[in-house]
Design an enzyme around this catalytic site. Structure first.
Site, PDB file in Angstrom:
ATOM      1  N   ARG A 258      34.053  91.353   6.750  1.00 40.83           N
ATOM      2  CA  ARG A 258      35.078  90.995   7.748  1.00 40.83           C
ATOM      3  C   ARG A 258      36.498  91.129   7.182  1.00 40.83           C
ATOM      4  O   ARG A 258      37.433  91.445   7.896  1.00 40.83           O
ATOM      5  CB  ARG A 258      34.865  89.550   8.214  1.00 40.83           C
ATOM      6  CG  ARG A 258      33.571  89.332   8.975  1.00 40.83           C
ATOM      7  CD  ARG A 258      33.860  89.107  10.435  1.00 40.83           C
ATOM      8  NE  ARG A 258      32.650  88.962  11.218  1.00 40.83           N
ATOM      9  CZ  ARG A 258      32.286  87.839  11.810  1.00 40.83           C
ATOM     10  NH1 ARG A 258      33.020  86.756  11.702  1.00 40.83           N
ATOM     11  NH2 ARG A 258      31.202  87.801  12.530  1.00 40.83           N
TER      12      ARG A 258
ATOM     13  N   ASP B 110      40.923  78.789  22.853  1.00 39.93           N
ATOM     14  CA  ASP B 110      40.178  79.277  21.686  1.00 39.93           C
ATOM     15  C   ASP B 110      41.142  79.231  20.509  1.00 39.93           C
ATOM     16  O   ASP B 110      42.361  79.254  20.695  1.00 39.93           O
ATOM     17  CB  ASP B 110      39.698  80.715  21.918  1.00 39.93           C
ATOM     18  CG  ASP B 110      38.534  81.097  21.013  1.00 39.93           C
ATOM     19  OD1 ASP B 110      37.386  81.145  21.494  1.00 39.93           O
ATOM     20  OD2 ASP B 110      38.758  81.331  19.804  1.00 39.93           O
TER      21      ASP B 110
HETATM   22  C1  SAM Z   1      30.282  82.478  19.898  1.00 42.05           C
HETATM   23  S1  SAM Z   1      31.803  82.223  20.738  1.00 42.05           S
HETATM   24  C2  SAM Z   1      31.260  81.295  22.146  1.00 42.05           C
HETATM   25  C3  SAM Z   1      31.920  81.736  23.423  1.00 42.05           C
HETATM   26  C4  SAM Z   1      31.465  81.012  24.694  1.00 42.05           C
HETATM   27  N1  SAM Z   1      31.756  79.610  24.654  1.00 42.05           N
HETATM   28  C5  SAM Z   1      29.994  81.243  24.933  1.00 42.05           C
HETATM   29  O1  SAM Z   1      29.199  80.308  24.799  1.00 42.05           O
HETATM   30  O2  SAM Z   1      29.624  82.381  25.255  1.00 42.05           O
HETATM   31  C6  SAM Z   1      32.557  80.967  19.705  1.00 42.05           C
HETATM   32  C7  SAM Z   1      34.070  80.863  19.887  1.00 42.05           C
HETATM   33  O3  SAM Z   1      34.523  79.667  19.242  1.00 42.05           O
HETATM   34  C8  SAM Z   1      35.816  79.915  18.720  1.00 42.05           C
HETATM   35  N2  SAM Z   1      36.146  78.913  17.689  1.00 42.05           N
HETATM   36  C9  SAM Z   1      35.678  78.814  16.432  1.00 42.05           C
HETATM   37  N3  SAM Z   1      36.240  77.778  15.784  1.00 42.05           N
HETATM   38  C10 SAM Z   1      37.086  77.188  16.685  1.00 42.05           C
HETATM   39  C11 SAM Z   1      37.958  76.070  16.618  1.00 42.05           C
HETATM   40  N4  SAM Z   1      38.100  75.334  15.516  1.00 42.05           N
HETATM   41  N5  SAM Z   1      38.674  75.772  17.724  1.00 42.05           N
HETATM   42  C12 SAM Z   1      38.564  76.498  18.852  1.00 42.05           C
HETATM   43  N6  SAM Z   1      37.754  77.573  18.977  1.00 42.05           N
HETATM   44  C13 SAM Z   1      37.016  77.907  17.893  1.00 42.05           C
HETATM   45  C14 SAM Z   1      35.720  81.328  18.188  1.00 42.05           C
HETATM   46  O4  SAM Z   1      36.989  81.930  18.057  1.00 42.05           O
HETATM   47  C15 SAM Z   1      34.835  82.012  19.237  1.00 42.05           C
HETATM   48  O5  SAM Z   1      35.593  82.702  20.187  1.00 42.05           O
END
Ligand code: SAM
Length: 269
Positions: free
Chosen positions: A32, A138
Protein backbone atom coordinates in the site's frame (compact mmCIF):
# COMPACT_ATOMS: atom_id res chain seq x y z
CA UNK A 1 10.33 -3.58 5.60
CA UNK A 2 12.13 -4.21 8.90
CA UNK A 3 10.08 -5.13 11.99
CA UNK A 4 11.15 -1.82 13.54
CA UNK A 5 9.80 0.18 10.59
CA UNK A 6 6.60 -1.89 10.55
CA UNK A 7 6.10 -1.23 14.28
CA UNK A 8 6.62 2.49 13.67
CA UNK A 9 3.97 2.61 10.90
CA UNK A 10 1.44 0.46 12.69
CA UNK A 11 1.81 2.46 15.91
CA UNK A 12 1.25 5.68 14.01
CA UNK A 13 -1.72 4.34 12.06
CA UNK A 14 -3.38 3.01 15.19
CA UNK A 15 -2.83 6.30 16.99
CA UNK A 16 -4.37 8.37 14.20
CA UNK A 17 -7.19 6.11 13.01
CA UNK A 18 -7.65 3.22 15.45
CA UNK A 19 -6.86 0.79 12.62
CA UNK A 20 -4.79 -2.11 13.94
CA UNK A 21 -2.42 -3.98 11.65
CA UNK A 22 -1.44 -7.46 12.85
CA UNK A 23 1.96 -8.93 11.91
CA UNK A 24 0.22 -10.72 9.04
CA UNK A 25 -0.48 -7.32 7.43
CA UNK A 26 3.18 -6.41 6.93
CA UNK A 27 3.25 -7.28 3.23
CA UNK A 28 -0.07 -5.55 2.66
CA UNK A 29 1.21 -2.37 4.29
CA UNK A 30 4.40 -2.53 2.24
CA UNK A 31 2.46 -2.75 -1.01
CA UNK A 32 0.00 0.00 0.00
CA UNK A 33 2.87 2.38 0.77
CA UNK A 34 5.04 1.55 -2.23
CA UNK A 35 3.55 3.96 -4.78
CA UNK A 36 3.66 6.84 -2.28
CA UNK A 37 7.28 6.02 -1.44
CA UNK A 38 8.15 6.09 -5.17
CA UNK A 39 6.18 9.30 -5.70
CA UNK A 40 8.03 11.08 -2.89
CA UNK A 41 11.40 9.66 -3.98
CA UNK A 42 11.94 8.15 -0.52
CA UNK A 43 13.57 4.92 -1.81
CA UNK A 44 12.17 2.54 0.84
CA UNK A 45 9.90 2.37 3.94
CA UNK A 46 12.76 3.53 6.16
CA UNK A 47 13.18 6.62 3.98
CA UNK A 48 9.44 7.31 4.20
CA UNK A 49 9.61 6.87 7.98
CA UNK A 50 12.41 9.46 8.19
CA UNK A 51 10.41 11.81 5.99
CA UNK A 52 7.35 11.47 8.24
CA UNK A 53 9.39 11.93 11.40
CA UNK A 54 10.43 15.37 10.17
CA UNK A 55 6.91 16.63 9.45
CA UNK A 56 4.74 18.91 11.59
CA UNK A 57 1.48 17.48 12.95
CA UNK A 58 -0.71 19.46 10.54
CA UNK A 59 1.06 18.34 7.33
CA UNK A 60 -1.21 16.86 4.63
CA UNK A 61 1.03 13.76 4.42
CA UNK A 62 -0.65 12.28 7.52
CA UNK A 63 -3.95 12.26 5.65
CA UNK A 64 -2.24 10.74 2.58
CA UNK A 65 -0.95 7.95 4.79
CA UNK A 66 -4.39 7.22 6.26
CA UNK A 67 -6.00 7.27 2.80
CA UNK A 68 -3.49 4.61 1.74
CA UNK A 69 -4.12 2.22 4.61
CA UNK A 70 -7.91 2.22 4.80
CA UNK A 71 -9.83 -0.61 3.16
CA UNK A 72 -12.84 0.87 1.40
CA UNK A 73 -14.68 -2.17 0.05
CA UNK A 74 -18.42 -1.58 -0.10
CA UNK A 75 -21.46 -2.51 -2.21
CA UNK A 76 -24.88 -1.25 -3.13
CA UNK A 77 -27.47 -2.56 -0.65
CA UNK A 78 -24.77 -4.49 1.20
CA UNK A 79 -26.29 -6.76 3.86
CA UNK A 80 -29.85 -6.28 2.60
CA UNK A 81 -31.42 -7.57 5.84
CA UNK A 82 -30.66 -4.17 7.36
CA UNK A 83 -32.63 -2.36 4.66
CA UNK A 84 -35.49 -4.85 5.04
CA UNK A 85 -35.51 -4.31 8.80
CA UNK A 86 -35.80 -0.56 8.26
CA UNK A 87 -38.66 -0.90 5.79
CA UNK A 88 -40.64 -3.61 7.53
CA UNK A 89 -40.04 -2.94 11.21
CA UNK A 90 -38.36 0.31 12.12
CA UNK A 91 -40.00 2.91 9.86
CA UNK A 92 -43.64 1.88 10.51
CA UNK A 93 -42.94 2.07 14.27
CA UNK A 94 -41.12 5.40 13.88
CA UNK A 95 -44.08 6.89 11.95
CA UNK A 96 -46.57 5.63 14.53
CA UNK A 97 -44.62 7.42 17.24
CA UNK A 98 -45.46 10.75 15.64
CA UNK A 99 -42.02 11.63 14.26
CA UNK A 100 -41.56 13.72 11.12
CA UNK A 101 -37.86 14.05 10.23
CA UNK A 102 -35.54 11.05 10.35
CA UNK A 103 -31.90 11.71 11.07
CA UNK A 104 -29.41 9.13 9.78
CA UNK A 105 -25.64 8.76 10.14
CA UNK A 106 -23.59 6.55 7.85
CA UNK A 107 -20.40 6.61 9.90
CA UNK A 108 -17.93 4.74 7.66
CA UNK A 109 -19.39 5.62 4.35
CA UNK A 110 -16.50 4.71 2.01
CA UNK A 111 -17.30 5.56 -1.64
CA UNK A 112 -20.96 6.34 -0.91
CA UNK A 113 -22.89 3.24 -1.93
CA UNK A 114 -24.18 2.83 1.65
CA UNK A 115 -25.67 6.34 2.16
CA UNK A 116 -27.08 6.39 -1.38
CA UNK A 117 -28.70 2.98 -0.83
CA UNK A 118 -30.23 4.37 2.36
CA UNK A 119 -31.42 7.49 0.54
CA UNK A 120 -33.05 5.36 -2.19
CA UNK A 121 -35.04 3.49 0.45
CA UNK A 122 -35.95 6.54 2.52
CA UNK A 123 -36.97 8.53 -0.53
CA UNK A 124 -39.65 5.96 -1.23
CA UNK A 125 -40.66 5.27 2.35
CA UNK A 126 -40.71 8.82 3.70
CA UNK A 127 -42.92 10.94 1.48
CA UNK A 128 -44.27 14.26 2.93
CA UNK A 129 -45.11 15.00 5.69
CA UNK A 130 -42.09 12.83 6.49
CA UNK A 131 -38.55 13.73 5.56
CA UNK A 132 -35.00 12.57 6.21
CA UNK A 133 -31.42 13.79 6.25
CA UNK A 134 -28.27 11.71 6.10
CA UNK A 135 -24.84 12.61 7.40
CA UNK A 136 -22.25 10.46 5.60
CA UNK A 137 -18.73 10.48 7.07
CA UNK A 138 -15.42 8.68 6.68
CA UNK A 139 -11.83 9.27 7.77
CA UNK A 140 -10.60 8.85 4.18
CA UNK A 141 -10.81 12.07 2.18
CA UNK A 142 -10.22 10.35 -1.16
CA UNK A 143 -13.27 8.08 -0.94
CA UNK A 144 -15.37 11.02 0.24
CA UNK A 145 -14.59 12.78 -3.04
CA UNK A 146 -15.88 9.75 -4.97
CA UNK A 147 -18.98 9.68 -2.76
CA UNK A 148 -19.71 13.39 -3.23
CA UNK A 149 -19.27 13.05 -6.97
CA UNK A 150 -21.88 10.27 -7.09
CA UNK A 151 -20.79 8.73 -10.39
CA UNK A 152 -20.45 4.93 -10.51
CA UNK A 153 -19.78 2.13 -12.92
CA UNK A 154 -22.95 0.96 -14.61
CA UNK A 155 -21.70 -2.62 -14.28
CA UNK A 156 -23.04 -2.47 -10.69
CA UNK A 157 -26.56 -1.48 -11.72
CA UNK A 158 -27.87 -5.01 -11.08
CA UNK A 159 -26.97 -4.68 -7.38
CA UNK A 160 -29.61 -1.95 -7.00
CA UNK A 161 -33.15 -3.32 -6.63
CA UNK A 162 -35.21 -2.50 -9.71
CA UNK A 163 -37.85 -0.27 -8.01
CA UNK A 164 -35.20 2.26 -6.98
CA UNK A 165 -33.35 2.60 -10.25
CA UNK A 166 -35.51 4.95 -12.27
CA UNK A 167 -36.02 7.66 -9.67
CA UNK A 168 -32.50 7.54 -8.22
CA UNK A 169 -30.16 7.22 -11.18
CA UNK A 170 -29.33 8.91 -14.43
CA UNK A 171 -27.85 6.39 -16.87
CA UNK A 172 -25.10 7.57 -19.19
CA UNK A 173 -25.48 7.28 -22.94
CA UNK A 174 -23.05 7.36 -25.86
CA UNK A 175 -19.44 7.82 -24.73
CA UNK A 176 -20.42 7.65 -21.07
CA UNK A 177 -22.77 4.68 -21.36
CA UNK A 178 -20.60 2.73 -18.90
CA UNK A 179 -21.52 5.13 -16.10
CA UNK A 180 -24.47 6.03 -13.94
CA UNK A 181 -24.99 9.12 -11.82
CA UNK A 182 -26.97 9.70 -8.66
CA UNK A 183 -29.98 11.91 -9.28
CA UNK A 184 -29.22 15.38 -7.82
CA UNK A 185 -32.62 15.36 -6.09
CA UNK A 186 -31.47 12.37 -4.02
CA UNK A 187 -28.13 14.00 -3.19
CA UNK A 188 -29.85 16.99 -1.64
CA UNK A 189 -30.62 15.08 1.55
CA UNK A 190 -27.07 13.85 2.10
CA UNK A 191 -24.14 15.76 3.55
CA UNK A 192 -20.66 14.29 3.19
CA UNK A 193 -18.01 15.22 5.74
CA UNK A 194 -14.77 13.87 7.06
CA UNK A 195 -15.04 12.42 10.55
CA UNK A 196 -12.62 10.20 12.46
CA UNK A 197 -14.54 7.75 14.67
CA UNK A 198 -11.72 7.75 17.20
CA UNK A 199 -12.29 11.43 17.91
CA UNK A 200 -13.79 12.03 21.30
CA UNK A 201 -16.52 14.44 20.19
CA UNK A 202 -19.65 13.59 18.20
CA UNK A 203 -20.16 15.25 14.82
CA UNK A 204 -22.65 18.13 15.11
CA UNK A 205 -25.19 18.51 17.85
CA UNK A 206 -28.13 16.59 16.51
CA UNK A 207 -29.13 13.17 17.67
CA UNK A 208 -29.39 10.39 15.12
CA UNK A 209 -32.33 7.97 14.83
CA UNK A 210 -30.40 5.49 12.69
CA UNK A 211 -26.67 4.84 12.74
CA UNK A 212 -24.96 2.61 10.19
CA UNK A 213 -21.43 1.83 11.39
CA UNK A 214 -20.80 -1.26 9.33
CA UNK A 215 -17.65 -3.16 8.46
CA UNK A 216 -15.25 -0.78 10.15
CA UNK A 217 -15.15 -2.18 13.71
CA UNK A 218 -13.31 -5.23 12.34
CA UNK A 219 -10.24 -3.03 11.86
CA UNK A 220 -10.18 -1.94 15.52
CA UNK A 221 -9.05 -3.58 18.76
CA UNK A 222 -11.37 -3.97 21.73
CA UNK A 223 -10.47 -0.70 23.52
CA UNK A 224 -11.08 1.31 20.34
CA UNK A 225 -14.37 -0.52 19.61
CA UNK A 226 -15.47 0.29 23.17
CA UNK A 227 -14.78 4.02 22.68
CA UNK A 228 -16.37 4.16 19.23
CA UNK A 229 -19.50 2.32 20.32
CA UNK A 230 -19.95 4.63 23.28
CA UNK A 231 -19.43 7.69 21.07
CA UNK A 232 -22.17 6.38 18.77
CA UNK A 233 -24.43 5.90 21.80
CA UNK A 234 -23.92 9.53 22.77
CA UNK A 235 -24.76 10.62 19.22
CA UNK A 236 -27.97 8.55 19.18
CA UNK A 237 -31.47 9.74 20.05
CA UNK A 238 -33.54 7.70 22.51
CA UNK A 239 -35.07 4.80 20.55
CA UNK A 240 -32.30 4.95 17.91
CA UNK A 241 -31.05 1.86 16.10
CA UNK A 242 -27.42 0.94 15.48
CA UNK A 243 -26.44 -1.35 12.60
CA UNK A 244 -23.00 -2.96 12.48
CA UNK A 245 -21.59 -5.45 9.97
CA UNK A 246 -22.67 -9.10 10.17
CA UNK A 247 -19.05 -10.14 10.72
CA UNK A 248 -18.83 -7.78 13.71
CA UNK A 249 -20.04 -8.15 17.29
CA UNK A 250 -20.38 -6.08 20.45
CA UNK A 251 -19.88 -9.11 22.70
CA UNK A 252 -17.86 -8.20 25.78
CA UNK A 253 -18.07 -4.49 24.91
CA UNK A 254 -19.65 -2.44 27.70
CA UNK A 255 -22.21 0.06 26.40
CA UNK A 256 -25.86 1.05 26.70
CA UNK A 257 -26.77 -0.51 23.33
CA UNK A 258 -29.37 -3.27 23.72
CA UNK A 259 -29.03 -6.34 21.50
CA UNK A 260 -32.06 -6.80 19.21
CA UNK A 261 -30.67 -9.38 16.81
CA UNK A 262 -27.22 -10.06 15.38
CA UNK A 263 -25.77 -6.75 14.10
CA UNK A 264 -28.82 -4.66 15.19
CA UNK A 265 -28.95 -2.72 18.48
CA UNK A 266 -31.32 -0.29 20.22
CA UNK A 267 -30.81 2.72 22.44
CA UNK A 268 -33.68 2.19 24.89
CA UNK A 269 -35.61 5.36 25.61
C1 SAM B 1 -14.84 -1.64 4.51
S1 SAM B 1 -15.38 0.03 4.45
C2 SAM B 1 -17.08 -0.15 4.91
C3 SAM B 1 -18.01 0.69 4.08
C4 SAM B 1 -19.50 0.55 4.39
N1 SAM B 1 -19.82 0.96 5.73
C5 SAM B 1 -19.96 -0.87 4.15
O1 SAM B 1 -20.27 -1.58 5.10
O2 SAM B 1 -20.00 -1.28 2.98
C6 SAM B 1 -14.64 0.70 5.94
C7 SAM B 1 -14.52 2.22 5.93
O3 SAM B 1 -14.18 2.65 7.25
C8 SAM B 1 -13.36 3.80 7.13
N2 SAM B 1 -12.62 4.02 8.39
C9 SAM B 1 -11.57 3.34 8.89
N3 SAM B 1 -11.16 3.87 10.06
C10 SAM B 1 -12.00 4.92 10.31
C11 SAM B 1 -12.09 5.86 11.37
N4 SAM B 1 -11.25 5.87 12.40
N5 SAM B 1 -13.06 6.80 11.29
C12 SAM B 1 -13.92 6.83 10.25
N6 SAM B 1 -13.89 5.96 9.22
C13 SAM B 1 -12.93 5.01 9.26
C14 SAM B 1 -12.46 3.47 5.96
O4 SAM B 1 -11.90 4.63 5.38
C15 SAM B 1 -13.42 2.74 5.01
O5 SAM B 1 -13.95 3.59 4.04
Amino acid sequence: MTQGDFDFFRGLIREISGIFLSDAKKELLKSRLSSRIDFLGCKDPKGYRKYLEGLPGDHHEWQELINLVTTNKTDWFREPQHFNYLIQEYLPRWKQNGHRELSVWSAATATGEEPYSLAMVLDQELRPPYSYKILATDIDTQVLEVAKNGVYSRSKLEEIPEPYRESSLLLGTGDISGWMKINPALKRNIKFEQFNLTESRCPRNFQFDIIFCRNVLIYFQKDVIHNVINLLYEAAAPGAMLFIGHAESLQNIKSGWKFIRPSIFLKSS
